[in-house]
Every structure is written in C-alpha cells, then in structure tokens.
Design a protein around this motif. Structure first.
Motif, PDB file in Angstrom:
ATOM      1  N   ILE A  38     107.364  60.864  43.428  1.00 48.01           N
ATOM      2  CA  ILE A  38     106.654  60.197  44.520  1.00 48.01           C
ATOM      3  C   ILE A  38     107.054  58.732  44.533  1.00 48.01           C
ATOM      4  O   ILE A  38     107.053  58.058  43.502  1.00 48.01           O
ATOM      5  CB  ILE A  38     105.128  60.338  44.350  1.00 48.01           C
ATOM      6  CG1 ILE A  38     104.723  61.811  44.474  1.00 48.01           C
ATOM      7  CG2 ILE A  38     104.385  59.504  45.378  1.00 48.01           C
ATOM      8  CD1 ILE A  38     103.268  62.063  44.185  1.00 48.01           C
ATOM      9  N   VAL A  39     107.383  58.231  45.690  1.00 49.45           N
ATOM     10  CA  VAL A  39     107.838  56.839  45.821  1.00 49.45           C
ATOM     11  C   VAL A  39     106.672  55.878  45.581  1.00 49.45           C
ATOM     12  O   VAL A  39     105.557  56.087  46.080  1.00 49.45           O
ATOM     13  CB  VAL A  39     108.436  56.592  47.220  1.00 49.45           C
ATOM     14  CG1 VAL A  39     108.787  55.112  47.404  1.00 49.45           C
ATOM     15  CG2 VAL A  39     109.666  57.466  47.430  1.00 49.45           C
ATOM     16  N   GLY A  40     106.920  54.821  44.786  1.00 51.22           N
ATOM     17  CA  GLY A  40     105.929  53.775  44.583  1.00 51.22           C
ATOM     18  C   GLY A  40     104.752  54.213  43.727  1.00 51.22           C
ATOM     19  O   GLY A  40     104.860  55.082  42.859  1.00 51.22           O
ATOM     20  N   THR A 209     105.949  49.210  50.943  1.00 53.94           N
ATOM     21  CA  THR A 209     106.871  48.186  51.427  1.00 53.94           C
ATOM     22  C   THR A 209     107.888  48.849  52.353  1.00 53.94           C
ATOM     23  O   THR A 209     108.000  50.081  52.401  1.00 53.94           O
ATOM     24  CB  THR A 209     107.615  47.528  50.257  1.00 53.94           C
ATOM     25  OG1 THR A 209     108.445  48.521  49.618  1.00 53.94           O
ATOM     26  CG2 THR A 209     106.637  46.954  49.237  1.00 53.94           C
ATOM     27  N   GLY A 210     108.658  48.021  53.058  1.00 53.00           N
ATOM     28  CA  GLY A 210     109.714  48.558  53.905  1.00 53.00           C
ATOM     29  C   GLY A 210     110.712  49.364  53.108  1.00 53.00           C
ATOM     30  O   GLY A 210     111.167  50.439  53.538  1.00 53.00           O
ATOM     31  N   LEU A 214     111.648  53.372  53.538  1.00 55.64           N
ATOM     32  CA  LEU A 214     113.014  53.860  53.740  1.00 55.64           C
ATOM     33  C   LEU A 214     113.330  54.963  52.729  1.00 55.64           C
ATOM     34  O   LEU A 214     113.924  55.990  53.086  1.00 55.64           O
ATOM     35  CB  LEU A 214     114.015  52.711  53.596  1.00 55.64           C
ATOM     36  CG  LEU A 214     115.496  53.102  53.706  1.00 55.64           C
ATOM     37  CD1 LEU A 214     115.790  53.757  55.048  1.00 55.64           C
ATOM     38  CD2 LEU A 214     116.396  51.882  53.497  1.00 55.64           C
ATOM     39  N   ALA A 215     112.913  54.758  51.472  1.00 54.86           N
ATOM     40  CA  ALA A 215     113.134  55.783  50.444  1.00 54.86           C
ATOM     41  C   ALA A 215     112.395  57.069  50.803  1.00 54.86           C
ATOM     42  O   ALA A 215     112.921  58.178  50.628  1.00 54.86           O
ATOM     43  CB  ALA A 215     112.666  55.257  49.084  1.00 54.86           C
ATOM     44  N   ILE A 216     111.178  56.931  51.321  1.00 53.12           N
ATOM     45  CA  ILE A 216     110.403  58.100  51.734  1.00 53.12           C
ATOM     46  C   ILE A 216     111.089  58.799  52.901  1.00 53.12           C
ATOM     47  O   ILE A 216     111.115  60.034  52.979  1.00 53.12           O
ATOM     48  CB  ILE A 216     108.963  57.690  52.109  1.00 53.12           C
ATOM     49  CG1 ILE A 216     108.217  57.201  50.871  1.00 53.12           C
ATOM     50  CG2 ILE A 216     108.210  58.856  52.748  1.00 53.12           C
ATOM     51  CD1 ILE A 216     106.866  56.590  51.163  1.00 53.12           C
ATOM     52  N   ALA A 217     111.656  58.006  53.819  1.00 50.10           N
ATOM     53  CA  ALA A 217     112.363  58.589  54.966  1.00 50.10           C
ATOM     54  C   ALA A 217     113.536  59.446  54.502  1.00 50.10           C
ATOM     55  O   ALA A 217     113.773  60.539  55.022  1.00 50.10           O
ATOM     56  CB  ALA A 217     112.852  57.479  55.899  1.00 50.10           C
ATOM     57  N   LEU A 237     115.216  49.944  57.713  1.00 54.12           N
ATOM     58  CA  LEU A 237     114.546  49.060  56.772  1.00 54.12           C
ATOM     59  C   LEU A 237     113.881  47.896  57.496  1.00 54.12           C
ATOM     60  O   LEU A 237     112.718  47.559  57.224  1.00 54.12           O
ATOM     61  CB  LEU A 237     115.542  48.532  55.737  1.00 54.12           C
ATOM     62  CG  LEU A 237     115.013  47.471  54.765  1.00 54.12           C
ATOM     63  CD1 LEU A 237     113.845  48.020  53.951  1.00 54.12           C
ATOM     64  CD2 LEU A 237     116.135  46.997  53.842  1.00 54.12           C
ATOM     65  N   ASN A 238     114.594  47.298  58.430  1.00 49.11           N
ATOM     66  CA  ASN A 238     114.042  46.172  59.179  1.00 49.11           C
ATOM     67  C   ASN A 238     112.832  46.600  60.011  1.00 49.11           C
ATOM     68  O   ASN A 238     111.832  45.884  60.103  1.00 49.11           O
ATOM     69  CB  ASN A 238     115.104  45.569  60.101  1.00 49.11           C
ATOM     70  CG  ASN A 238     116.229  44.904  59.328  1.00 49.11           C
ATOM     71  OD1 ASN A 238     116.047  44.487  58.178  1.00 49.11           O
ATOM     72  ND2 ASN A 238     117.410  44.818  59.929  1.00 49.11           N
ATOM     73  N   PHE A 239     112.935  47.788  60.607  1.00 51.70           N
ATOM     74  CA  PHE A 239     111.832  48.304  61.409  1.00 51.70           C
ATOM     75  C   PHE A 239     110.587  48.522  60.551  1.00 51.70           C
ATOM     76  O   PHE A 239     109.489  48.072  60.884  1.00 51.70           O
ATOM     77  CB  PHE A 239     112.234  49.613  62.077  1.00 51.70           C
ATOM     78  CG  PHE A 239     111.086  50.365  62.693  1.00 51.70           C
ATOM     79  CD1 PHE A 239     110.529  49.948  63.896  1.00 51.70           C
ATOM     80  CD2 PHE A 239     110.546  51.480  62.053  1.00 51.70           C
ATOM     81  CE1 PHE A 239     109.457  50.626  64.463  1.00 51.70           C
ATOM     82  CE2 PHE A 239     109.480  52.163  62.609  1.00 51.70           C
ATOM     83  CZ  PHE A 239     108.929  51.740  63.821  1.00 51.70           C
ATOM     84  N   PHE A 240     110.761  49.210  59.422  1.00 50.17           N
ATOM     85  CA  PHE A 240     109.621  49.499  58.553  1.00 50.17           C
ATOM     86  C   PHE A 240     109.006  48.218  57.998  1.00 50.17           C
ATOM     87  O   PHE A 240     107.782  48.096  57.898  1.00 50.17           O
ATOM     88  CB  PHE A 240     110.046  50.405  57.398  1.00 50.17           C
ATOM     89  CG  PHE A 240     110.335  51.823  57.800  1.00 50.17           C
ATOM     90  CD1 PHE A 240     109.513  52.489  58.699  1.00 50.17           C
ATOM     91  CD2 PHE A 240     111.433  52.500  57.278  1.00 50.17           C
ATOM     92  CE1 PHE A 240     109.786  53.808  59.068  1.00 50.17           C
ATOM     93  CE2 PHE A 240     111.699  53.815  57.640  1.00 50.17           C
ATOM     94  CZ  PHE A 240     110.866  54.472  58.539  1.00 50.17           C
ATOM     95  N   THR A 241     109.856  47.257  57.627  1.00 49.47           N
ATOM     96  CA  THR A 241     109.359  45.987  57.088  1.00 49.47           C
ATOM     97  C   THR A 241     108.527  45.252  58.129  1.00 49.47           C
ATOM     98  O   THR A 241     107.450  44.713  57.815  1.00 49.47           O
ATOM     99  CB  THR A 241     110.528  45.110  56.622  1.00 49.47           C
ATOM    100  OG1 THR A 241     111.264  45.793  55.601  1.00 49.47           O
ATOM    101  CG2 THR A 241     110.019  43.783  56.065  1.00 49.47           C
TER     102      THR A 241
END
Length: 293
Positions: A38-40, A209-210, A214-217, A237-241
């Motif tokens: 799981i991320v994070g 975080t962004g 991205l990692a989850i995506a 990444l920029n969008f998520f951030t």
C-alpha cells in the motif's frame, strides 16, 4: 489393539504445533506484504505492526505465570475520503486474527443506517444484531459521527449507548473502528462519556502527496492490465499535486486516482478504434487529456 505411548503423543502434538506455527508465520508475512504494497501511510503501518510485538509479549507473560496487561484495542481512523481507512481496516481484521488477538477476523462495515432504527424499540435490537455479527472480528463504522445528530436525536443516542455496552460485553473478542473526518470525529466523542475512554487510539490518515497519487495510479492501471506511458507521468504528477494543494478533501485522494484511470481507459478504447495497431495495454498522455485541460 495397540495404544499410543505418551511420548509418541507428545512428539505428534509438538510436530502439529510447529506446523501450525509455520503456517501462521507464512500468513502473517503475506499480510505484512499486502500492507507494505500500500502506498504511503508509514506511521499507520508502524502502529499496526507494533501490535504483534505487544500481544506477543503479553502471551509470553501469561505462559510464564506473570500478570499480563490489556491494552484498549478499539481505534479511531481520522482522515479525508480515499486515504485508505477501509483498506487498512480490512487488513487489520486479518492481521489480528493471524496473531491470535481475534478468533474470526471478519470485517463488518456499517454506517448509521445499519445501526439506527426508524421507530421506537427498533434501534437497540438492530445495533445488537450488527455487534453480534462482528464478534470475533472488526466492526468498522464509517462516518461514525453521523450516529449523533444532536441531543434531540434519541435513536442515534440509543445506538451509541448500545454500542458502548456491546463493546464492554465483548471486550475480549471484538474490535471496533470508528472512521470519519478529524473535526467531526472530535465532536462525536463528546456525545457519550464512555466513548472517549474506549477509543484512545486515534490514527490519522494524511492526504496523499502528488507523488503518492502517481504511484497509486500506476498500481491501479497495472491491476487492470494497463501501463501508464512515461510521457504521461510528469503531467499527471503536476495535476495530482495541484489538486492536493487546493482541494484534497473534496477531490477524493485514492478515489480521484481510480476515477481518472478508468476515464483514461475509456478514452483509450475510443482512440484504439482509429489506431488499430496501437498497444492496447498502454495509456498514453492524450488518454489523460481531460486531466490537463
């Protein structure tokens, strides 16, 4: 007819016990691996894994005839939608069964509508039925603060009182996790004097975080049989951030990712109608064009 010698029985029992121990260790490692993937959520994971050490030590104390302490196992998960609260609750239920804290390990997920009745005399039996179904496992109450809608909400207060009694009556084989927004959960704990003392373990799930989104995506796409093109990573990444900086609570965190990946897959299917030779597993930057407008 030959009987078994006591020595043979002891050896057989020890062999079975060792085998069971090995199987349990394998199961625990699989659950830990699932958690690690799981991320994070670094601090959340550390807390959950620390429970094995605590309960293992208490078991050793009992085996050696020493007094064993008892920690309050019930938890509160606070955080915005999509931060992994339900996912972690599912893993917690399996993990606590594997380490011998719970007998069943099932997760029973409910909300206000599953606990609060619609007429006088309906709420307590309804709540008790839910509690009974969760004994041996974890009762996960999402948006738990919705149980209390003010002093005039007699049905909600009855559900809370019944829940508190159920927790006390089944303290050895039931864990209750309350989940919801941080501020609202704080107000909810004031609704019943017995709630705060029974839920001392407050675990906060921070917004992703962004980079984490991205990692989850990437993981979400992979689970569906797709790969995100490297050229799409920086724009994503920029969008998520940007989203997390401006509207994380409403955006949905992990839910936002799932929705965007599914939309990209839909866009890709439309694109492939015209590009018949294109890689069907690759999600290109223009498949995410809706993100970058």
């Amino acid at each position: 007819m030959h009987g078994y010698s006591s020595e043979f029985v002891k050896v057989e029992f020890k062999t079975k016990k060792n085998l069971q121990g090995k199987l349990v260790n394998v199961l625990i490692e699989k659950i830990k691996e699932e958690m690690d993937n799981i991320v994070g959520l670094k601090e959340v994971k550390e807390y959950i894994f620390s429970l094995e050490e605590y309960y293992g030590m208490q078991k050793r104390r009992r085996e050696e005839g020493l007094k064993a302490g008892e920690v309050n196992k019930h938890m509160i998960f606070t955080g915005n939608p999509g931060t992994g609260k339900t996912t972690i609750a599912r893993i917690v239920s399996k993990y606590l069964k594997a380490i011998g804290v719970l007998s069943g390990g099932q997760l029973v997920e409910v909300s206000r509508g599953d606990l609060v009745g619609r007429y006088a005399g309906h709420t307590a039996p309804l709540t008790n039925t839910v509690i009974k179904s969760a004994i041996g496992g974890v009762l996960f109450i999402d948006e738990a603060y919705s149980l209390y809608r003010g002093e005039d909400d007699s049905f909600g207060l009855e559900a809370i009182d019944t829940l508190v009694k159920g927790i006390e009556d089944n303290r050895d084989d039931l864990i209750v996790i309350l989940a919801g927004y941080s501020n609202e959960m704080g107000e909810f704990l004031e609704a019943n004097s017995g709630l705060k003392s029974r839920f001392p373990n407050i675990i906060d799930f921070p917004d992703y975080t962004g980079e984490e989104l991205l990692a989850i995506a990437k993981l979400t796409a992979a689970s569906k049989g797709y790969v995100i093109d490297e050229k799409a990573e920086e724009p994503l990444l920029n969008f998520f951030t940007d989203v997390q900086a401006t509207d994380a609570r409403e955006a949905g965190n992990g839910r936002l990712v799932r929705n965007k990946v599914e939309e990209a897959i839909l866009n890709q299917s439309r694109r492939l109608v015209a590009e018949k030779e294109a890689d069907m597993s690759l999600l290109q930057e223009n498949d995410f064009e809706f993100v970058f407008k």
